[in-house]
Design a protein around this motif. Structure first.
Motif, PDB file in Angstrom:
ATOM      1  N   VAL A  99       5.978  -7.579   7.260  1.00  0.00           N
ATOM      2  CA  VAL A  99       5.221  -6.408   7.723  1.00  0.00           C
ATOM      3  C   VAL A  99       3.821  -6.824   8.152  1.00  0.00           C
ATOM      4  CG1 VAL A  99       4.231  -4.196   6.986  1.00  0.00           C
ATOM      5  CG2 VAL A  99       6.591  -4.759   6.400  1.00  0.00           C
ATOM      6  N   GLY A 100       3.269  -7.847   7.506  1.00  0.00           N
ATOM      7  CA  GLY A 100       1.976  -8.385   7.926  1.00  0.00           C
ATOM      8  C   GLY A 100       0.803  -7.796   7.173  1.00  0.00           C
ATOM      9  N   ALA A 101      -0.372  -7.919   7.774  1.00  0.00           N
ATOM     10  CA  ALA A 101      -1.615  -7.479   7.146  1.00  0.00           C
ATOM     11  C   ALA A 101      -2.301  -6.446   8.046  1.00  0.00           C
ATOM     12  CB  ALA A 101      -2.531  -8.681   6.926  1.00  0.00           C
ATOM     13  N   GLY A 102      -3.355  -5.878   7.526  1.00  0.00           N
ATOM     14  CA  GLY A 102      -4.108  -4.878   8.272  1.00  0.00           C
ATOM     15  C   GLY A 102      -3.878  -3.486   7.719  1.00  0.00           C
ATOM     16  N   ALA A 103      -4.646  -2.540   8.230  1.00  0.00           N
ATOM     17  CA  ALA A 103      -4.598  -1.169   7.718  1.00  0.00           C
ATOM     18  C   ALA A 103      -3.234  -0.526   7.947  1.00  0.00           C
ATOM     19  CB  ALA A 103      -5.700  -0.332   8.362  1.00  0.00           C
ATOM     20  N   GLU A 104      -2.678  -0.692   9.147  1.00  0.00           N
ATOM     21  CA  GLU A 104      -1.376  -0.090   9.456  1.00  0.00           C
ATOM     22  C   GLU A 104      -0.280  -0.718   8.596  1.00  0.00           C
ATOM     23  OE1 GLU A 104       1.243   2.580  11.160  1.00  0.00           O
ATOM     24  OE2 GLU A 104      -0.936   2.541  11.334  1.00  0.00           O
ATOM     25  N   ALA A 105      -0.353  -2.031   8.426  1.00  0.00           N
ATOM     26  CA  ALA A 105       0.636  -2.727   7.595  1.00  0.00           C
ATOM     27  C   ALA A 105       0.537  -2.251   6.145  1.00  0.00           C
ATOM     28  CB  ALA A 105       0.435  -4.235   7.683  1.00  0.00           C
ATOM     29  N   ALA A 106      -0.679  -2.091   5.664  1.00  0.00           N
ATOM     30  CA  ALA A 106      -0.872  -1.622   4.288  1.00  0.00           C
ATOM     31  C   ALA A 106      -0.271  -0.229   4.102  1.00  0.00           C
ATOM     32  CB  ALA A 106      -2.360  -1.617   3.933  1.00  0.00           C
TER      33      ALA A 106
END
Length: 174
Positions: A99-106
């Motif tokens: 899913v990765g990192a960042g606000a949307e991923a979180a």
């Protein structure tokens, strides 16, 4: 259909198939992509473990003469299936990593965690609730004995689930 929802439905079908006696073999689900297989593999074994644990706990608490047999059934199930449950957690961790990192991923990870937890909490008491719903104590005792025998005979084992899920889990086993 959202692949997470579809994966969860596949996993729920597997759990239900294990919990409810059937006349014949359960046909495996079809998947549109490897992500759906991964989603089902990350959910079904963990949910099934909780289902077995809650069912054996109910039966153990129902009657003293069932307590030891219930606890032993869970121990034996965990011995046979622990590797699959651990593999499911590794599959889930790999999904989360993708899913990765960042606000949307979180946000997506939080929703995924919430969804997974919700599905497990809703499905895990299913078999115990079916037993509890029987109107007579003798029927509940008989159903507990039959369910414990089915657990001991491997009818609830993950190795007997959808072959695509089992194959993926085996690639994540140590």
């Amino acid at each position: 259909m959202n692949s997470i929802v579809r994966s969860a439905l596949c996993a729920l079908g597997l759990i239900f198939a294990a919990a409810v006696p059937t006349a014949g073999a359960v046909q495996p689900f079809t998947y549109d992509n490897p992500g759906e297989v991964a989603g089902a593999a990350a959910l079904a074994p963990v949910a099934k473990r909780r289902l077995v644990a809650e069912t054996t706990a109910y039966c153990a608490g129902m009657a003293n003469d069932l307590a030891d047999a219930s606890r032993q059934s869970l121990v034996r199930w965990e011995e046979r299936n622990g590797g699959y449950v651990a593999a499911a957690e590794r599959v889930y961790a790999s999904i989360k990593k993708e899913v990765g990192a960042g606000a949307e991923a979180a946000k997506n990870l939080a929703e995924l965690d919430q969804y997974r937890t919700s599905v497990i909490e809703q499905t895990s008491p299913m078999m115990a609730n079916m037993i509890k719903a029987l109107p007579q104590e003798q029927g509940r005792r008989s159903m507990c004995k039959s369910t414990l025998a089915a657990i001991d005979a491997g009818r609830f084992d993950i190795a007997n689930d959808d072959p695509k899920i089992v194959a993926l889990l085996k690639t994540h086993m140590n």
